[in-house]
Design an enzyme around this catalytic site. Structure first.
Site, PDB file in Angstrom:
ATOM      1  N   ASP A 203     -52.328 -15.720 -62.510  1.00  0.00           N
ATOM      2  CA  ASP A 203     -53.024 -16.701 -63.514  1.00  0.00           C
ATOM      3  C   ASP A 203     -54.278 -17.581 -62.549  1.00  0.00           C
ATOM      4  O   ASP A 203     -53.722 -18.102 -61.481  1.00  0.00           O
ATOM      5  CB  ASP A 203     -52.145 -17.596 -64.187  1.00  0.00           C
ATOM      6  CG  ASP A 203     -52.750 -18.175 -65.224  1.00  0.00           C
ATOM      7  OD1 ASP A 203     -53.600 -17.701 -66.097  1.00  0.00           O
ATOM      8  OD2 ASP A 203     -52.731 -19.617 -65.432  1.00  0.00           O
ATOM      9  N   GLU A 266     -56.694 -13.025 -61.505  1.00  0.00           N
ATOM     10  CA  GLU A 266     -57.511 -13.415 -62.537  1.00  0.00           C
ATOM     11  C   GLU A 266     -58.442 -14.653 -61.749  1.00  0.00           C
ATOM     12  O   GLU A 266     -58.162 -15.635 -61.465  1.00  0.00           O
ATOM     13  CB  GLU A 266     -57.050 -13.997 -63.939  1.00  0.00           C
ATOM     14  CG  GLU A 266     -57.871 -14.563 -64.579  1.00  0.00           C
ATOM     15  CD  GLU A 266     -57.449 -15.464 -65.669  1.00  0.00           C
ATOM     16  OE1 GLU A 266     -57.941 -16.034 -66.832  1.00  0.00           O
ATOM     17  OE2 GLU A 266     -56.733 -16.566 -65.258  1.00  0.00           O
TER      18      GLU A 266
HETATM   19  C1  NOJ Z   1     -55.756 -18.062 -67.910  1.00  0.00           C
HETATM   20  C2  NOJ Z   1     -55.128 -17.756 -68.811  1.00  0.00           C
HETATM   21  O1  NOJ Z   1     -55.479 -16.309 -69.118  1.00  0.00           O
HETATM   22  C3  NOJ Z   1     -55.310 -18.339 -70.124  1.00  0.00           C
HETATM   23  O2  NOJ Z   1     -54.673 -17.914 -71.143  1.00  0.00           O
HETATM   24  C4  NOJ Z   1     -54.398 -19.616 -70.015  1.00  0.00           C
HETATM   25  O3  NOJ Z   1     -54.847 -20.624 -71.228  1.00  0.00           O
HETATM   26  C5  NOJ Z   1     -55.159 -20.406 -68.633  1.00  0.00           C
HETATM   27  N1  NOJ Z   1     -55.207 -19.454 -67.551  1.00  0.00           N
HETATM   28  C6  NOJ Z   1     -54.231 -21.442 -68.054  1.00  0.00           C
HETATM   29  O4  NOJ Z   1     -52.964 -20.857 -67.714  1.00  0.00           O
END
Ligand code: NOJ
Length: 519
Positions: A203, A266
């Site tokens: 993440d 990500e």
């Molecule tokens: C990215 C995630 O994909 C999203 O859903 C989330 O709200 C944020 N990171 C915080 O963890």
């Protein structure tokens, strides 16, 4: 499961656990539900599944506010259920990636409860604490990624300091300069690796490091909606050298667990060179190419995004392609139904690892969620509604009241209705995935664009004698595309066009085709 490079030629499928399948009728999807439905993924023909977080969470950000990284939320099951899911996935030949959320925890995590309890607590330094600015107010001008939140700082009145949070105030950021935090997160990785997971989706991988001096971001960014999308200015809480060092540390932990374990980041960046840095040897195996995801639906724009990333990749670097996830509007809602079929051909024939989002294989659209049922602090409920397994009130997702509406069931957008229909979106996905699996050129071949009329994106994928031409129409106009003698149509997004010898190719409106060329 011996192939250590499976992640290059495989296809991943994202499951949002709360919305996939509910085994106990409480209206929330759970791990047993997922396990019972893994056959759908095997039938579809994907190679692995990425599970969004299922850890204990107060649910402010539905699992992305983790209060225990090494357990399962009671709403979603138990560790034994997680073990059973892993075992069944592996039995079916599916790899499993779990979500690692290292930038922040829930404010209810025992680490943060300790940290905020006093300035002298041994865990105080595990989070990003700072004194108010000299005249009072937040320590610097950093803003949260959620526009509704505003400043990335919240004052803790009891201890008189602010704590930093890239998202909601209930998601305090960990202080990655603290070596104990690093050791603790290594332990989290090892915990899941020991249980048999095949890797992690990381993440907000671009957010881990922050400038130690907590200096202001450039003033030009003060009013920006999302810092992450500024094309050039260096931001002090994103894409830092320290963040890269932390990811390389994660890489050493997964490498030590044996071959075939993968890190998928990500990393939300705008420039291909920034993305490429995450894919340097020794860092991430894969990182989503969001420039591709967000490219306008235009032949030239999509081609430019694909080629800019390819040109920037370091040796051995490999693209990761997705067109939707739990944070973005559904493909059908963004692009249209016919376009979504072409988009499936694009995603599953480009060079790189495709990641499908649950329900896209059915053409699920965003579901309107009335304000009184809204759950998400950033308005993302419409793309997170329950998977549609069958027609009818609970869509086969639940026997209870679904946590988000399942939408109108009358449109045939469900697995049962589409499974036996060769014209369906599901059938198109199954055919594309089977074709990809059987075709080395599509799995691992080279990529070369070919000349095509305006509004058409066409490319060759080649692996030795295996030669494939893909041509995609991005407009409602038909267009003639040159094909050599001996071409064979393998697949069209148009259910009315049959395969076979292809002496000439006139693409229909929004049509995408896959063609075998003579070797
Ligand atoms: C990215 C995630 O994909 C999203 O859903 C989330 O709200 C944020 N990171 C915080 O963890």
């Amino acid at each position: 499961m011996a192939d250590g490079e499976w992640w290059r030629h495989g296809v991943l499928y994202q499951v949002y656990p709360r919305s996939f399948a509910d085994s106990d009728g409480d209206g929330v999807g759970d791990l047993r539900g997922i396990t019972a439905r893994l056959g759908h993924l095997a039938d579809l023909g994907v190679d692995g599944v990425w599970l969004s977080p299922f850890y204990p969470s107060p649910g402010v950000d539905f699992g992305y506010d983790v209060s225990d990284h090494t357990a399962v939320d009671p709403l979603l099951g138990t560790l034994a259920d997680a073990d059973a899911l892993l075992a069944e996935a592996h039995r079916l030949g599916l790899r499993v990636l779990v979500d690692l959320v290292p930038n922040h925890t829930s404010d209810q995590h025992p680490w943060f409860l300790a940290s905020r309890s006093s300035r002298d607590d041994p865990k105080r330094d595990w989070y990003v604490w700072a004194d108010p600015a000299p005249g009072g107010g937040p320590p610097n001008n950093w803003i949260s990624s959620f526009p509704a939140v505003g400043p990335a700082w919240t004052l803790d009145a009891a201890t008189g300091q602010y704590y930093g949070h890239a998202f909601t105030p209930q998601q305090p950021d960990l202080n990655w300069w603290n070596p104990e935090v690093r050791d603790a997160m290594d332990g989290v990785l090892r915990f899941w690796l020991d249980r048999g997971v095949d890797g992690f989706r990381i993440d907000v991988a671009h957010r881990l490091g922050k400038d130690r001096d907590l200096a202001d971001n450039p003033p030009e960014l003060a009013g920006a909606r999302k810092y992450a999308w500024h094309p050039t200015l260096r931001q002090r809480n994103l894409n830092t050298a320290e963040g890269h060092a932390i990811l390389r540390r994660f890489r050493r932990v997964v490498d030590a667990a044996g071959p075939g374990r993968v890190l998928l980041g990500e990393a939300v960046v705008t420039r291909p060179e920034e993305l490429a840095r995450y894919l340097e040897p020794g860092e991430l195996h894969l990182a989503f190419d969001f420039a591709f995801t967000y490219a306008p639906w235009d032949a030239a724009a999509v081609r430019a995004a694909v080629e800019a990333t390819a040109a920037a990749l370091p040796p051995g670097g490999w693209p990761t392609l997705t067109l939707s996830n739990h944070d973005i509007a559904r493909i059908v809602s963004r692009l249209g139904r016919a376009q979504a079929r072409t988009a499936a051909v694009l995603l599953l024939t480009l060079r790189g690892t495709p990641v499908l989002y649950y329900g896209d294989e059915l053409g699920m659209a965003d579901v309107e969620v009335p304000p009184e049922l809204a759950r998400d602090p950033d308005g993302r409920d419409p793309q997170r509604t329950p998977m549609r397994w069958s027609p009818g009130p609970g869509a086969g997702f639940t026997t209870g009241t679904p946590w988000l509406p399942v939408g109108d069931g009358a449109d045939g957008v469900d697995v049962a209705s589409q499974a036996a229909d060769p014209r369906s979106m599901l059938a198109l996905h199954r055919r594309l995935l089977a074709l990809r699996r059987a075709t080395p050129a599509l799995q691992r071949g080279s990529y070369r664009p070919v000349d095509a009329p305006d509004g058409v994106y066409a490319y060759l994928r080649e692996d030795g004698a295996d030669r494939i031409l893909v041509a995609l129409g991005f407009t409602a106009r038909s267009a003639d595309v040159a094909v050599p003698e001996g071409a064979m149509l393998l697949l069209s997004s148009d259910p009315d066009r049959a395969g076979g010898p292809l002496p000439a190719l006139r693409l229909g409106a929004h049509e995408g085709v896959v063609v075998r060329l003579p070797s």
